[in-house]
Design a protein around this motif. Sequence first.
Motif, PDB file in Angstrom:
ATOM      1  N   LYS A   8      30.347 -37.253 -10.924  1.00 45.96           N
ATOM      2  CA  LYS A   8      30.941 -37.523 -12.227  1.00 45.96           C
ATOM      3  C   LYS A   8      31.653 -36.264 -12.703  1.00 45.96           C
ATOM      4  O   LYS A   8      31.231 -35.154 -12.395  1.00 45.96           O
ATOM      5  CB  LYS A   8      29.875 -37.925 -13.246  1.00 45.96           C
ATOM      6  CG  LYS A   8      29.278 -39.290 -12.993  1.00 45.96           C
ATOM      7  CD  LYS A   8      28.304 -39.680 -14.084  1.00 45.96           C
ATOM      8  CE  LYS A   8      27.711 -41.045 -13.816  1.00 45.96           C
ATOM      9  NZ  LYS A   8      26.741 -41.439 -14.852  1.00 45.96           N
TER      10      LYS A   8
ATOM     11  N   SER B  99      36.283 -39.310 -22.004  1.00 44.34           N
ATOM     12  CA  SER B  99      35.117 -40.019 -21.481  1.00 44.34           C
ATOM     13  C   SER B  99      34.698 -39.426 -20.140  1.00 44.34           C
ATOM     14  O   SER B  99      35.449 -38.687 -19.509  1.00 44.34           O
ATOM     15  CB  SER B  99      35.417 -41.511 -21.336  1.00 44.34           C
ATOM     16  OG  SER B  99      36.514 -41.690 -20.469  1.00 44.34           O
TER      17      SER B  99
ATOM     18  N   THR C 291      20.950 -36.220 -26.676  1.00 42.42           N
ATOM     19  CA  THR C 291      21.443 -37.573 -26.906  1.00 42.42           C
ATOM     20  C   THR C 291      21.399 -37.911 -28.389  1.00 42.42           C
ATOM     21  O   THR C 291      20.432 -37.590 -29.076  1.00 42.42           O
ATOM     22  CB  THR C 291      20.585 -38.579 -26.116  1.00 42.42           C
ATOM     23  OG1 THR C 291      20.617 -38.199 -24.736  1.00 42.42           O
ATOM     24  CG2 THR C 291      21.119 -39.984 -26.256  1.00 42.42           C
TER      25      THR C 291
ATOM     26  N   SER D  56      17.357 -34.434 -24.100  1.00 42.31           N
ATOM     27  CA  SER D  56      17.188 -35.451 -23.072  1.00 42.31           C
ATOM     28  C   SER D  56      16.767 -34.836 -21.738  1.00 42.31           C
ATOM     29  O   SER D  56      15.739 -35.190 -21.193  1.00 42.31           O
ATOM     30  CB  SER D  56      18.500 -36.229 -22.902  1.00 42.31           C
ATOM     31  OG  SER D  56      18.430 -37.112 -21.824  1.00 42.31           O
TER      32      SER D  56
ATOM     33  N   GLU E 173      22.664 -39.735 -16.234  1.00 44.83           N
ATOM     34  CA  GLU E 173      23.161 -40.585 -17.318  1.00 44.83           C
ATOM     35  C   GLU E 173      23.629 -39.702 -18.470  1.00 44.83           C
ATOM     36  O   GLU E 173      22.862 -38.874 -18.976  1.00 44.83           O
ATOM     37  CB  GLU E 173      22.062 -41.531 -17.799  1.00 44.83           C
ATOM     38  CG  GLU E 173      21.695 -42.589 -16.787  1.00 44.83           C
ATOM     39  CD  GLU E 173      22.843 -43.516 -16.469  1.00 44.83           C
ATOM     40  OE1 GLU E 173      23.615 -43.863 -17.379  1.00 44.83           O
ATOM     41  OE2 GLU E 173      22.982 -43.886 -15.281  1.00 44.83           O
ATOM     42  N   ILE E 174      24.879 -39.883 -18.866  1.00 41.90           N
ATOM     43  CA  ILE E 174      25.429 -39.108 -19.970  1.00 41.90           C
ATOM     44  C   ILE E 174      26.447 -39.982 -20.708  1.00 41.90           C
ATOM     45  O   ILE E 174      27.126 -40.798 -20.097  1.00 41.90           O
ATOM     46  CB  ILE E 174      26.064 -37.788 -19.462  1.00 41.90           C
ATOM     47  CG1 ILE E 174      26.347 -36.850 -20.617  1.00 41.90           C
ATOM     48  CG2 ILE E 174      27.272 -38.049 -18.631  1.00 41.90           C
ATOM     49  CD1 ILE E 174      26.610 -35.429 -20.174  1.00 41.90           C
ATOM     50  N   SER E 175      26.503 -39.812 -22.013  1.00 38.50           N
ATOM     51  CA  SER E 175      27.412 -40.599 -22.844  1.00 38.50           C
ATOM     52  C   SER E 175      28.404 -39.665 -23.518  1.00 38.50           C
ATOM     53  O   SER E 175      28.124 -38.473 -23.709  1.00 38.50           O
ATOM     54  CB  SER E 175      26.605 -41.360 -23.892  1.00 38.50           C
ATOM     55  OG  SER E 175      27.453 -41.974 -24.814  1.00 38.50           O
ATOM     56  N   ASP E 176      29.553 -40.203 -23.912  1.00 38.00           N
ATOM     57  CA  ASP E 176      30.560 -39.357 -24.554  1.00 38.00           C
ATOM     58  C   ASP E 176      30.171 -38.928 -25.960  1.00 38.00           C
ATOM     59  O   ASP E 176      30.838 -38.098 -26.569  1.00 38.00           O
ATOM     60  CB  ASP E 176      31.935 -40.019 -24.554  1.00 38.00           C
ATOM     61  CG  ASP E 176      31.932 -41.392 -25.205  1.00 38.00           C
ATOM     62  OD1 ASP E 176      30.867 -41.845 -25.641  1.00 38.00           O
ATOM     63  OD2 ASP E 176      33.007 -42.000 -25.277  1.00 38.00           O
ATOM     64  N   THR E 177      29.060 -39.450 -26.498  1.00 40.78           N
ATOM     65  CA  THR E 177      28.570 -39.017 -27.804  1.00 40.78           C
ATOM     66  C   THR E 177      27.498 -37.933 -27.688  1.00 40.78           C
ATOM     67  O   THR E 177      27.038 -37.407 -28.697  1.00 40.78           O
ATOM     68  CB  THR E 177      27.977 -40.194 -28.597  1.00 40.78           C
ATOM     69  OG1 THR E 177      26.921 -40.779 -27.839  1.00 40.78           O
ATOM     70  CG2 THR E 177      29.046 -41.229 -28.894  1.00 40.78           C
ATOM     71  N   ASP E 178      27.097 -37.594 -26.465  1.00 43.51           N
ATOM     72  CA  ASP E 178      26.065 -36.574 -26.265  1.00 43.51           C
ATOM     73  C   ASP E 178      26.599 -35.190 -26.611  1.00 43.51           C
ATOM     74  O   ASP E 178      27.792 -34.927 -26.533  1.00 43.51           O
ATOM     75  CB  ASP E 178      25.572 -36.573 -24.819  1.00 43.51           C
ATOM     76  CG  ASP E 178      24.777 -37.818 -24.476  1.00 43.51           C
ATOM     77  OD1 ASP E 178      24.420 -38.574 -25.398  1.00 43.51           O
ATOM     78  OD2 ASP E 178      24.520 -38.029 -23.286  1.00 43.51           O
TER      79      ASP E 178
END
Length: 110
Positions: free
Chosen positions: A99, A87, A14, A32, A68-73
Amino acid sequence: MIPLFPNEQMDIYTLQNNGYDYYGEKNEYVYSQTVEVDMQPYSPSSSLREFGKMLEDTYIVIFDINIEISDTDQLVVNNIKYEIVGSVETWNHGVLPHKEMLIQRLRKGE
């Protein structure tokens, strides 16, 4: 519950902001978690249809809806770094909520 067939372990790093220095923000990737995913090659025909060009070293990844994951990871699979293209999509309808995301091999900073 993970849909389909998990065939890889993916480490998620992350992006964290560690304040500012002379050049601006000091960002760092921090480990993470490790998750089981279903990772499949993304076909050139799908790439042309959705993006208008061929994306090399691109994979579609399907994983548990509770992760939980973000497009910046930043992602690591078998010691190879990947970045998320676009995304993360949540599919919470149907029998197997999950997902999905597209990832591409990270070429910069290797």
